[in-house]
Design a protein around this motif. Structure first.
Motif, PDB file in Angstrom:
ATOM      1  N   ILE A 196      -1.503 -13.419  12.218  1.00 35.93           N
ATOM      2  CA  ILE A 196      -1.830 -14.309  11.106  1.00 35.93           C
ATOM      3  C   ILE A 196      -3.148 -15.003  11.436  1.00 35.93           C
ATOM      4  CG2 ILE A 196      -1.154 -16.359   9.812  1.00 35.93           C
ATOM      5  CD1 ILE A 196       1.763 -15.585  10.331  1.00 35.93           C
ATOM      6  N   TYR A 197      -4.099 -14.870  10.542  1.00 35.03           N
ATOM      7  CA  TYR A 197      -5.398 -15.511  10.692  1.00 35.03           C
ATOM      8  C   TYR A 197      -5.603 -16.441   9.500  1.00 35.03           C
ATOM      9  CZ  TYR A 197      -6.367 -11.596  13.846  1.00 35.03           C
ATOM     10  OH  TYR A 197      -6.325 -10.669  14.861  1.00 35.03           O
ATOM     11  N   HIS A 198      -6.164 -17.584   9.740  1.00 37.97           N
ATOM     12  CA  HIS A 198      -6.569 -18.443   8.638  1.00 37.97           C
ATOM     13  C   HIS A 198      -7.943 -17.976   8.173  1.00 37.97           C
ATOM     14  CE1 HIS A 198      -3.461 -20.882  10.640  1.00 37.97           C
ATOM     15  NE2 HIS A 198      -3.111 -21.087   9.391  1.00 37.97           N
ATOM     16  N   GLU A 246      -4.889  -0.912   3.070  1.00 42.60           N
ATOM     17  CA  GLU A 246      -4.460  -1.579   1.851  1.00 42.60           C
ATOM     18  C   GLU A 246      -4.565  -3.086   2.043  1.00 42.60           C
ATOM     19  OE1 GLU A 246      -0.184  -2.218   0.021  1.00 42.60           O
ATOM     20  OE2 GLU A 246      -0.910  -0.192  -0.408  1.00 42.60           O
ATOM     21  N   VAL A 247      -5.239  -3.743   1.106  1.00 37.32           N
ATOM     22  CA  VAL A 247      -5.376  -5.196   1.149  1.00 37.32           C
ATOM     23  C   VAL A 247      -4.857  -5.743  -0.168  1.00 37.32           C
ATOM     24  CG1 VAL A 247      -6.979  -7.142   1.314  1.00 37.32           C
ATOM     25  CG2 VAL A 247      -7.372  -5.082   2.689  1.00 37.32           C
ATOM     26  N   THR A 248      -3.942  -6.713  -0.057  1.00 29.81           N
ATOM     27  CA  THR A 248      -3.351  -7.331  -1.237  1.00 29.81           C
ATOM     28  C   THR A 248      -3.572  -8.838  -1.180  1.00 29.81           C
ATOM     29  OG1 THR A 248      -1.627  -5.634  -1.292  1.00 29.81           O
ATOM     30  CG2 THR A 248      -1.227  -7.630  -2.570  1.00 29.81           C
ATOM     31  N   VAL A 249      -4.135  -9.379  -2.236  1.00 31.32           N
ATOM     32  CA  VAL A 249      -4.292 -10.818  -2.374  1.00 31.32           C
ATOM     33  C   VAL A 249      -3.051 -11.358  -3.069  1.00 31.32           C
ATOM     34  CG1 VAL A 249      -5.590 -12.664  -3.546  1.00 31.32           C
ATOM     35  CG2 VAL A 249      -6.807 -10.800  -2.403  1.00 31.32           C
ATOM     36  N   ILE A 250      -2.459 -12.378  -2.465  1.00 30.79           N
ATOM     37  CA  ILE A 250      -1.273 -13.021  -3.007  1.00 30.79           C
ATOM     38  C   ILE A 250      -1.702 -14.396  -3.501  1.00 30.79           C
ATOM     39  CG2 ILE A 250       1.025 -13.911  -2.445  1.00 30.79           C
ATOM     40  CD1 ILE A 250       1.010 -11.827  -0.095  1.00 30.79           C
ATOM     41  N   TYR A 251      -1.530 -14.617  -4.815  1.00 35.15           N
ATOM     42  CA  TYR A 251      -1.971 -15.885  -5.380  1.00 35.15           C
ATOM     43  C   TYR A 251      -0.862 -16.494  -6.225  1.00 35.15           C
ATOM     44  CZ  TYR A 251      -4.759 -19.402  -7.744  1.00 35.15           C
ATOM     45  OH  TYR A 251      -5.229 -20.595  -8.215  1.00 35.15           O
ATOM     46  N   HIS A 254      -1.895  -2.556   6.584  1.00 33.91           N
ATOM     47  CA  HIS A 254      -1.661  -3.330   5.364  1.00 33.91           C
ATOM     48  C   HIS A 254      -1.952  -4.790   5.654  1.00 33.91           C
ATOM     49  CE1 HIS A 254       0.270   0.223   3.705  1.00 33.91           C
ATOM     50  NE2 HIS A 254       0.879   0.338   4.871  1.00 33.91           N
ATOM     51  N   VAL A 255      -2.842  -5.373   4.847  1.00 34.68           N
ATOM     52  CA  VAL A 255      -3.253  -6.753   5.045  1.00 34.68           C
ATOM     53  C   VAL A 255      -2.935  -7.547   3.786  1.00 34.68           C
ATOM     54  CG1 VAL A 255      -5.255  -8.277   5.374  1.00 34.68           C
ATOM     55  CG2 VAL A 255      -5.079  -6.133   6.667  1.00 34.68           C
ATOM     56  N   ALA A 256      -2.324  -8.711   3.981  1.00 34.58           N
ATOM     57  CA  ALA A 256      -2.071  -9.639   2.885  1.00 34.58           C
ATOM     58  C   ALA A 256      -2.998 -10.830   3.065  1.00 34.58           C
ATOM     59  CB  ALA A 256      -0.619 -10.091   2.895  1.00 34.58           C
ATOM     60  N   VAL A 257      -3.621 -11.240   1.980  1.00 31.67           N
ATOM     61  CA  VAL A 257      -4.486 -12.415   1.980  1.00 31.67           C
ATOM     62  C   VAL A 257      -3.890 -13.402   0.990  1.00 31.67           C
ATOM     63  CG1 VAL A 257      -6.789 -13.297   1.482  1.00 31.67           C
ATOM     64  CG2 VAL A 257      -6.524 -11.045   2.546  1.00 31.67           C
ATOM     65  N   VAL A 258      -3.599 -14.601   1.461  1.00 33.54           N
ATOM     66  CA  VAL A 258      -2.985 -15.615   0.616  1.00 33.54           C
ATOM     67  C   VAL A 258      -4.059 -16.558   0.104  1.00 33.54           C
ATOM     68  CG1 VAL A 258      -1.285 -17.482   0.510  1.00 33.54           C
ATOM     69  CG2 VAL A 258      -0.847 -15.459   1.941  1.00 33.54           C
ATOM     70  N   GLY A 259      -4.158 -16.689  -1.205  1.00 30.90           N
ATOM     71  CA  GLY A 259      -5.112 -17.625  -1.790  1.00 30.90           C
ATOM     72  C   GLY A 259      -5.883 -16.994  -2.920  1.00 30.90           C
ATOM     73  N   LEU A 319       3.636 -10.906  13.590  1.00 31.30           N
ATOM     74  CA  LEU A 319       3.985 -10.845  12.174  1.00 31.30           C
ATOM     75  C   LEU A 319       4.489  -9.448  11.834  1.00 31.30           C
ATOM     76  CD1 LEU A 319       3.995 -12.177   9.353  1.00 31.30           C
ATOM     77  CD2 LEU A 319       1.698 -11.227   9.051  1.00 31.30           C
ATOM     78  N   GLU A 320       5.665  -9.369  11.244  1.00 33.81           N
ATOM     79  CA  GLU A 320       6.249  -8.088  10.847  1.00 33.81           C
ATOM     80  C   GLU A 320       6.341  -7.940   9.336  1.00 33.81           C
ATOM     81  OE1 GLU A 320       9.965  -7.669  12.929  1.00 33.81           O
ATOM     82  OE2 GLU A 320       9.032  -8.193  14.845  1.00 33.81           O
ATOM     83  N   ALA A 321       6.530  -9.060   8.634  1.00 30.67           N
ATOM     84  CA  ALA A 321       6.671  -9.005   7.176  1.00 30.67           C
ATOM     85  C   ALA A 321       6.408 -10.392   6.603  1.00 30.67           C
ATOM     86  CB  ALA A 321       8.071  -8.533   6.796  1.00 30.67           C
ATOM     87  N   VAL A 322       6.178 -10.410   5.308  1.00 30.36           N
ATOM     88  CA  VAL A 322       6.005 -11.663   4.583  1.00 30.36           C
ATOM     89  C   VAL A 322       7.048 -11.696   3.482  1.00 30.36           C
ATOM     90  CG1 VAL A 322       4.418 -13.092   3.226  1.00 30.36           C
ATOM     91  CG2 VAL A 322       3.511 -11.606   5.031  1.00 30.36           C
ATOM     92  N   GLU A 323       7.859 -12.748   3.464  1.00 23.72           N
ATOM     93  CA  GLU A 323       8.835 -12.932   2.400  1.00 23.72           C
ATOM     94  C   GLU A 323       8.146 -13.662   1.264  1.00 23.72           C
ATOM     95  OE1 GLU A 323      13.159 -15.064   1.561  1.00 23.72           O
ATOM     96  OE2 GLU A 323      12.412 -14.922   3.612  1.00 23.72           O
TER      97      GLU A 323
END
Length: 177
Positions: free
Chosen positions: A73-75, A118-123, A94-99, A162-166
């Protein structure tokens, strides 16, 4: 600017030229000073006719959810700084970006450039409420970044890494502060 905006958006040579112009316009340049510690606004107003304060925003926002400290997890600001400095970051396929701001778009597009498949932005809100500039979102989409709107992380799962994001689905409500 040097460490928070990726090279593809702001080439360092352009930044260096702009800084040189600003420095040449100044009678005096003082670096490494902290507002409130080394000087006050009142002192600046008293001692100078004109002042240019180049105050960066280099503190990452945290989400305040479980396991936010896990490796993997990186800020956003820290991630962009590390990559700008050429430091190693370990990304999965697979990368998730929050914001939804420009920092999130920069992080997502940088992850693609670093080889993420794969990069997914979660907003948490809809596309219309995203604070990122429209062109940044459009260019991220053109580069293959996926988006999950009205979605927010509930927990980071894993023990050693980090293994998963709920995730939890959101409903659009009134904007908060």
């Amino acid at each position: 600017l040097r460490y928070g905006i990726p090279e593809y958006r702001l080439p360092k040579a352009v930044l260096d030229r702009e800084i040189k112009v600003i420095v040449q316009m100044c009678e005096q340049v003082i670096l490494g000073q902290e507002l409130g510690k080394d000087y006050t606004l009142a002192e600046l107003e008293q001692n100078y006719d004109a002042v240019f304060l180049a105050i960066g925003c280099q503190k990452a926002q945290t989400l305040g959810i479980s396991n936010e400290h896990l490796p993997g997890i990186y800020h956003g600001i820290e991630f962009l700084r590390q990559t700008a400095l050429g430091q190693s970051v370990t990304l999965g396929k697979h990368v998730a970006v929050v914001g939804g701001g420009n920092t999130a778009m920069d992080a997502a597009r940088t992850a693609i450039r670093l080889g993420a498949e794969e990069v997914t932005v979660i907003y948490r809100r809809s596309r219309e409420e995203m604070p990122a500039q429209d062109i940044e979102v459009e260019e991220a989409m053109e580069e293959g970044v996926k988006f999950l709107f009205l979605t927010n992380p509930k927990a980071f799962l894993g023990t050693e890494r980090l293994e998963a994001v709920e995730l939890v689905k959101m409903e659009l409500g009134q904007p908060d502060t």
